[in-house]
Design a protein around this motif. Structure first.
Motif, PDB file in Angstrom:
ATOM      1  N   SER A   1       0.863  -1.179   0.000  1.00 43.77           N
ATOM      2  CA  SER A   1       0.000   0.000   0.000  1.00 43.77           C
ATOM      3  C   SER A   1       0.899   1.229   0.000  1.00 43.77           C
ATOM      4  CB  SER A   1      -0.900   0.011   1.232  1.00 43.77           C
ATOM      5  OG  SER A   1      -1.741  -1.113   1.235  1.00 43.77           O
TER       6      SER A   1
ATOM      7  N   ARG B   1       1.556   5.094   0.115  1.00 46.43           N
ATOM      8  CA  ARG B   1       0.935   6.337   0.592  1.00 46.43           C
ATOM      9  C   ARG B   1       1.433   7.501  -0.251  1.00 46.43           C
ATOM     10  NH1 ARG B   1      -3.110   4.091   3.341  1.00 46.43           N
ATOM     11  NH2 ARG B   1      -2.329   2.557   4.787  1.00 46.43           N
TER      12      ARG B   1
ATOM     13  N   HIS C   1       1.188  10.210  -3.154  1.00 52.42           N
ATOM     14  CA  HIS C   1       0.512  10.371  -4.439  1.00 52.42           C
ATOM     15  C   HIS C   1       1.183   9.531  -5.521  1.00 52.42           C
ATOM     16  CE1 HIS C   1      -0.452  14.009  -2.099  1.00 52.42           C
ATOM     17  NE2 HIS C   1      -1.659  13.796  -2.605  1.00 52.42           N
TER      18      HIS C   1
ATOM     19  N   SER D   1      -1.730   3.114  -6.101  1.00 59.51           N
ATOM     20  CA  SER D   1      -1.592   3.062  -4.645  1.00 59.51           C
ATOM     21  C   SER D   1      -1.506   1.650  -4.081  1.00 59.51           C
ATOM     22  CB  SER D   1      -2.739   3.812  -3.973  1.00 59.51           C
ATOM     23  OG  SER D   1      -3.980   3.228  -4.327  1.00 59.51           O
ATOM     24  N   THR D   2      -1.938   0.646  -4.842  1.00 58.72           N
ATOM     25  CA  THR D   2      -1.845  -0.739  -4.390  1.00 58.72           C
ATOM     26  C   THR D   2      -1.090  -1.552  -5.430  1.00 58.72           C
ATOM     27  OG1 THR D   2      -3.952  -0.571  -3.216  1.00 58.72           O
ATOM     28  CG2 THR D   2      -3.137  -2.789  -3.668  1.00 58.72           C
TER      29      THR D   2
END
Length: 153
Positions: free
Chosen positions: A132, A134, A136, A140-141
């Motif tokens: 994950s 964080r 920008h 995001s995953t």
């Protein structure tokens, strides 16, 4: 019964260390190769590991490079003949780059895997993680699966 559990829990066990070199794939936005190294120490059921992994940028399919470093803690089986299962979680820092754009921020990871005895201290390791990212990032995953050679010492 409680006294026996306390005796086992308080008896010192030698720490065991290992190192893994690995090669695998990530899935976001397309599959691309990841390579890395992990070094860890385990105390019976609980283990700690430092990991570095890197996937190269591929501008032809708009896939950013991704470099991660993380510290992880794991819960693992012991005493099973020929293999060891583990679940892991951790946190660290990532850097994602695509052309002139880059992002550096926190990465969290969760996953698990298996270490299979091959010969002596040499083991095969297969690992699956969900990262994950964080901040920008482009994605995001990120899912990652790898296989590697693990040396216990």
């Amino acid at each position: 019964m409680l006294a026996a559990l306390l005796l086992v829990g308080l008896t010192p066990h030698p720490a065991k260390a290992d190192a893994t070199v690995f090669l695998g794939t990530t899935t976001s936005p397309t599959r691309h190769t990841v390579k890395g190294v992990a070094v860890g120490v385990s105390l019976l059921v609980v283990g700690f590991e430092f990991e570095y992994a890197s996937a190269a940028e591929d501008p032809t399919v708009n896939t950013p490079s991704l470099t991660t470093t993380s510290g992880n803690v794991s819960a693992q089986t012991f005493g099973l003949p020929g293999f060891q299962l583990y679940a892991t979680t951790g946190a660290g820092v990532y850097r994602e780059t695509l052309g002139p754009d880059s992002e550096t921020s926190l990465v969290l990871n969760n996953g698990g895997g298996v270490k299979v005895n091959l010969a002596g201290p040499l083991r095969a390791r297969v690992d699956y993680r969900v990262l994950s990212l964080r901040g920008h990032p482009q994605h995001s995953t990120v899912q990652r699966i790898y296989a590697g050679l693990n040396l216990a010492f």
